[in-house]
Design a protein around this motif. Structure first.
Motif, PDB file in Angstrom:
ATOM      1  N   LEU A  55      -1.060   4.836   5.394  1.00 26.85           N
ATOM      2  CA  LEU A  55      -1.875   5.931   4.842  1.00 26.85           C
ATOM      3  C   LEU A  55      -1.953   7.109   5.795  1.00 26.85           C
ATOM      4  O   LEU A  55      -2.932   7.854   5.820  1.00 26.85           O
ATOM      5  N   ALA A  56      -0.891   7.318   6.574  1.00 27.08           N
ATOM      6  CA  ALA A  56      -0.931   8.324   7.636  1.00 27.08           C
ATOM      7  C   ALA A  56      -1.143   9.731   7.110  1.00 27.08           C
ATOM      8  O   ALA A  56      -1.742  10.567   7.790  1.00 27.08           O
ATOM      9  N   ARG A  57      -0.666  10.002   5.903  1.00 28.28           N
ATOM     10  CA  ARG A  57      -0.761  11.366   5.370  1.00 28.28           C
ATOM     11  C   ARG A  57      -2.065  11.626   4.632  1.00 28.28           C
ATOM     12  O   ARG A  57      -2.330  12.767   4.251  1.00 28.28           O
ATOM     13  N   VAL A  58      -2.863  10.583   4.428  1.00 33.28           N
ATOM     14  CA  VAL A  58      -4.033  10.776   3.567  1.00 33.28           C
ATOM     15  C   VAL A  58      -5.349  10.308   4.176  1.00 33.28           C
ATOM     16  O   VAL A  58      -6.409  10.585   3.605  1.00 33.28           O
ATOM     17  N   THR A  59      -5.321   9.615   5.312  1.00 34.04           N
ATOM     18  CA  THR A  59      -6.594   9.119   5.837  1.00 34.04           C
ATOM     19  C   THR A  59      -6.568   9.054   7.353  1.00 34.04           C
ATOM     20  O   THR A  59      -5.548   9.343   7.997  1.00 34.04           O
ATOM     21  N   CYS A  60      -7.685   8.656   7.932  1.00 40.54           N
ATOM     22  CA  CYS A  60      -7.838   8.618   9.382  1.00 40.54           C
ATOM     23  C   CYS A  60      -7.370   7.273   9.944  1.00 40.54           C
ATOM     24  O   CYS A  60      -7.242   6.288   9.211  1.00 40.54           O
ATOM     25  N   PRO A  61      -7.107   7.197  11.261  1.00 35.84           N
ATOM     26  CA  PRO A  61      -6.641   5.943  11.856  1.00 35.84           C
ATOM     27  C   PRO A  61      -7.568   4.757  11.639  1.00 35.84           C
ATOM     28  O   PRO A  61      -7.102   3.628  11.477  1.00 35.84           O
ATOM     29  N   ALA A  62      -8.884   4.984  11.619  1.00 31.83           N
ATOM     30  CA  ALA A  62      -9.816   3.861  11.438  1.00 31.83           C
ATOM     31  C   ALA A  62      -9.575   3.156  10.111  1.00 31.83           C
ATOM     32  O   ALA A  62      -9.566   1.915  10.037  1.00 31.83           O
ATOM     33  N   GLU A 114       5.975 -13.333  -1.429  1.00 32.16           N
ATOM     34  CA  GLU A 114       6.001 -12.874  -0.050  1.00 32.16           C
ATOM     35  C   GLU A 114       6.177 -11.361  -0.086  1.00 32.16           C
ATOM     36  O   GLU A 114       7.012 -10.846  -0.823  1.00 32.16           O
ATOM     37  N   VAL A 115       5.389 -10.635   0.696  1.00 29.98           N
ATOM     38  CA  VAL A 115       5.410  -9.175   0.631  1.00 29.98           C
ATOM     39  C   VAL A 115       5.563  -8.583   2.026  1.00 29.98           C
ATOM     40  O   VAL A 115       4.851  -8.985   2.957  1.00 29.98           O
ATOM     41  N   VAL A 116       6.470  -7.617   2.153  1.00 29.94           N
ATOM     42  CA  VAL A 116       6.593  -6.834   3.367  1.00 29.94           C
ATOM     43  C   VAL A 116       6.525  -5.361   2.980  1.00 29.94           C
ATOM     44  O   VAL A 116       7.155  -4.937   2.007  1.00 29.94           O
ATOM     45  N   VAL A 117       5.726  -4.597   3.716  1.00 33.43           N
ATOM     46  CA  VAL A 117       5.590  -3.160   3.487  1.00 33.43           C
ATOM     47  C   VAL A 117       6.333  -2.433   4.595  1.00 33.43           C
ATOM     48  O   VAL A 117       6.088  -2.682   5.787  1.00 33.43           O
ATOM     49  N   LEU A 118       7.227  -1.535   4.193  1.00 32.75           N
ATOM     50  CA  LEU A 118       8.039  -0.755   5.130  1.00 32.75           C
ATOM     51  C   LEU A 118       7.552   0.696   5.097  1.00 32.75           C
ATOM     52  O   LEU A 118       7.616   1.355   4.069  1.00 32.75           O
ATOM     53  N   GLU A 119       7.069   1.184   6.231  1.00 30.08           N
ATOM     54  CA  GLU A 119       6.483   2.522   6.295  1.00 30.08           C
ATOM     55  C   GLU A 119       7.133   3.359   7.395  1.00 30.08           C
ATOM     56  O   GLU A 119       7.283   2.886   8.533  1.00 30.08           O
ATOM     57  N   ARG A 120       7.503   4.592   7.053  1.00 27.32           N
ATOM     58  CA  ARG A 120       8.181   5.479   8.003  1.00 27.32           C
ATOM     59  C   ARG A 120       7.267   5.903   9.150  1.00 27.32           C
ATOM     60  O   ARG A 120       7.704   6.037  10.293  1.00 27.32           O
ATOM     61  N   GLY A 174       3.821   3.006   2.606  1.00 30.31           N
ATOM     62  CA  GLY A 174       2.512   2.408   2.857  1.00 30.31           C
ATOM     63  C   GLY A 174       1.372   3.292   2.405  1.00 30.31           C
ATOM     64  O   GLY A 174       0.367   3.427   3.124  1.00 30.31           O
ATOM     65  N   GLY A 175       1.494   3.878   1.208  1.00 28.76           N
ATOM     66  CA  GLY A 175       0.403   4.645   0.618  1.00 28.76           C
ATOM     67  C   GLY A 175      -0.452   3.765  -0.262  1.00 28.76           C
ATOM     68  O   GLY A 175      -0.315   2.538  -0.278  1.00 28.76           O
ATOM     69  N   VAL A 218       9.681   1.229  -4.634  1.00 25.82           N
ATOM     70  CA  VAL A 218       9.708   2.459  -3.849  1.00 25.82           C
ATOM     71  C   VAL A 218       8.489   3.294  -4.229  1.00 25.82           C
ATOM     72  O   VAL A 218       8.325   3.675  -5.390  1.00 25.82           O
ATOM     73  N   GLY A 219       7.652   3.571  -3.240  1.00 26.64           N
ATOM     74  CA  GLY A 219       6.466   4.389  -3.476  1.00 26.64           C
ATOM     75  C   GLY A 219       6.311   5.421  -2.375  1.00 26.64           C
ATOM     76  O   GLY A 219       5.484   5.269  -1.479  1.00 26.64           O
ATOM     77  N   VAL A 220       7.136   6.471  -2.446  1.00 31.43           N
ATOM     78  CA  VAL A 220       7.151   7.470  -1.370  1.00 31.43           C
ATOM     79  C   VAL A 220       6.748   8.851  -1.882  1.00 31.43           C
ATOM     80  O   VAL A 220       7.067   9.859  -1.259  1.00 31.43           O
ATOM     81  N   GLY A 221       6.049   8.889  -3.005  1.00 35.79           N
ATOM     82  CA  GLY A 221       5.585  10.172  -3.508  1.00 35.79           C
ATOM     83  C   GLY A 221       6.051  10.443  -4.916  1.00 35.79           C
ATOM     84  O   GLY A 221       6.747   9.635  -5.535  1.00 35.79           O
ATOM     85  N   ALA A 222       5.656  11.601  -5.433  1.00 31.32           N
ATOM     86  CA  ALA A 222       6.004  11.991  -6.796  1.00 31.32           C
ATOM     87  C   ALA A 222       6.181  13.497  -6.868  1.00 31.32           C
ATOM     88  O   ALA A 222       5.608  14.244  -6.069  1.00 31.32           O
ATOM     89  N   ALA A 223       6.980  13.939  -7.834  1.00 33.79           N
ATOM     90  CA  ALA A 223       7.250  15.364  -8.050  1.00 33.79           C
ATOM     91  C   ALA A 223       6.828  15.738  -9.461  1.00 33.79           C
ATOM     92  O   ALA A 223       7.013  14.955 -10.403  1.00 33.79           O
TER      93      ALA A 223
END
Length: 405
Positions: A178-185, A167-173, A150-151, A235-240
């Protein structure tokens, strides 16, 4: 002086053009793994998926530009081995190219999920035009798309999927978007906006496997045993960073090739690294970063081209990026490093507001939704480190110019 550029993305294509613009008369060779000339990547998750853009419209320069400028563009090949002792690079086509100056612009690759079913047809990533073309073919009315992560990229893909009728479903750990990049609001705002457009969310869940039939993905298995049915997965869980060629050659790496303010390797003065593959200093935060953004690629291309051609180092910039989802434009300036307070300006209900992250009375980052003045002035405040009046900052009736004072 022979300049060899490995990587023909936004960073590599830009530095090649800037070298000519800045007066470099020597040989320039631009090597790119993809078959296309350098192109813009951000629209892949938006305009390309919706059929509003293609390789020609997204090209940084017309393909004829490279020949006209005397740039030897070699698509469809990549660097395999850097031999610093004789300043050559072995390419995947078997050729070995010499250099006086080497620019590494090899970018980054999507982080895979090493779980059962990861190799099934229909399990996709989104990094290249070819990826976007495959994904576009998998979306449409009646199709079921699962997005793992969910980035920003995941949410952009979700928005495009809904625009195409899937139809779209987003699966987030994590327990919020956006938990790693932004605020709860901001997390709550984006979740609500996407839900109103028909996107479903599964938060706080772990993906343990992809289920398949006949070699094709048909579902995503969660840790609780439930299977979410789908026709395709992104799959969108980051990049190296693609820094292996540098590390194997003995260059300093740390989540990317370590460089200085000229984008020059701290190990070898003849080697530069720019864009997603570099690990660079950011003086306004007094630390090092690896940044994945077009503005970063452009800034470092300017730094490298200036150093190579003997120009003065360009002024430092405030890091920024953006995300387009539906009719929302999110513009992000800076990073909330050492922030101890979050202030809201405007009303999220109206879809026009900004979130400021402060350390004391200094702005460290701004996230602006459909609010260009807040973004533009916010970046200036971040870069200048000028103190702000918090009461004025949160009052929309006070112009941002007055806030900047």
């Amino acid at each position: 002086m022979k300049v060899l550029i490995l990587g023909a993305g936004h960073a590599g294509g830009t530095v090649a053009a800037l070298l000519r613009q800045y007066g470099h008369q020597g040989q320039i060779t631009l090597v790119g793994e993809e078959p296309l000339a350098p192109y813009q990547r951000p629209p892949l998750s938006k305009a390309w998926l919706k059929g509003e853009a293609d390789a020609e419209s997204l090209a940084l320069k017309p393909v004829e530009f490279y020949a006209e400028q005397g740039i030897d563009f070699r698509p469809g090949v990549r660097g395999l081995q850097l031999k610093r002792s004789d300043t050559t690079v072995l390419l995947s086509d078997g050729s070995r190219l010499p250099y006086d100056v080497l620019v590494l612009a090899t970018g980054a690759r999507a982080t895979p999920l090493r779980i059962p079913g990861a190799g099934l047809e229909g399990v996709m990533f989104l990094r290249t035009a070819a990826d976007a073309e495959r994904l576009k073919a998998a979306m449409g009315p009646g199709r079921r798309l699962a997005v793992v992560g969910g980035g920003y990229i995941g949410l952009e893909v979700a928005a495009s999927g809904r625009a195409l009728g899937a139809e779209v479903v987003v699966l987030e750990r994590e327990d919020r978007l956006l938990a790693r990049v932004t605020c709860p609001a901001l997390s709550n705002f984006f979740r609500g906006y996407h839900e109103r457009h028909g996107v479903a969310f599964e938060l706080g869940c772990s993906v343990t496997a992809f289920e398949g039939e006949g070699g094709k993905v048909v579902g995503v298995r969660l840790a609780n045993g439930r299977v979410v049915p789908c026709d395709a997965v992104v799959v969108g869980v980051g990049a190296a960073p693609n820094d292996e060629i540098a590390a194997e050659a003995g260059l300093a790496t740390a989540r990317g090739v370590v460089v200085d303010l000229d984008a020059r390797s701290v190990t070898d003065s003849t080697v530069f690294a720019i864009g997603d593959v570099s690990y660079r200093p950011m003086p306004i935060y007094d630390r090092m970063f690896r940044m994945e953004s077009v503005p970063n690629a452009l800034e470092q291309a300017k730094q490298a081209a200036s150093a190579i051609t003997g120009r003065a180092r360009p002024a430092g910039e405030c890091p920024w990026q953006w995300s387009d989802q539906y009719d929302l434009k999110l513009q992000i300036g800076g990073y909330p490093i050492d922030a101890d307070q979050v202030l809201l300006r405007g009303d999220p209900v109206g879809g026009r507001f900004a979130v400021f992250h402060l350390n004391g009375d200094q702005v460290r980052a701004v996230e602006a939704i459909n609010s260009p003045p807040e973004f533009i002035i916010g970046k200036q405040l971040i870069l200048s480190r000028r103190p702000v009046n918090k009461a004025k900052l949160v009052d929309p009736s006070v112009s941002m110019k007055e806030v900047a004072g």
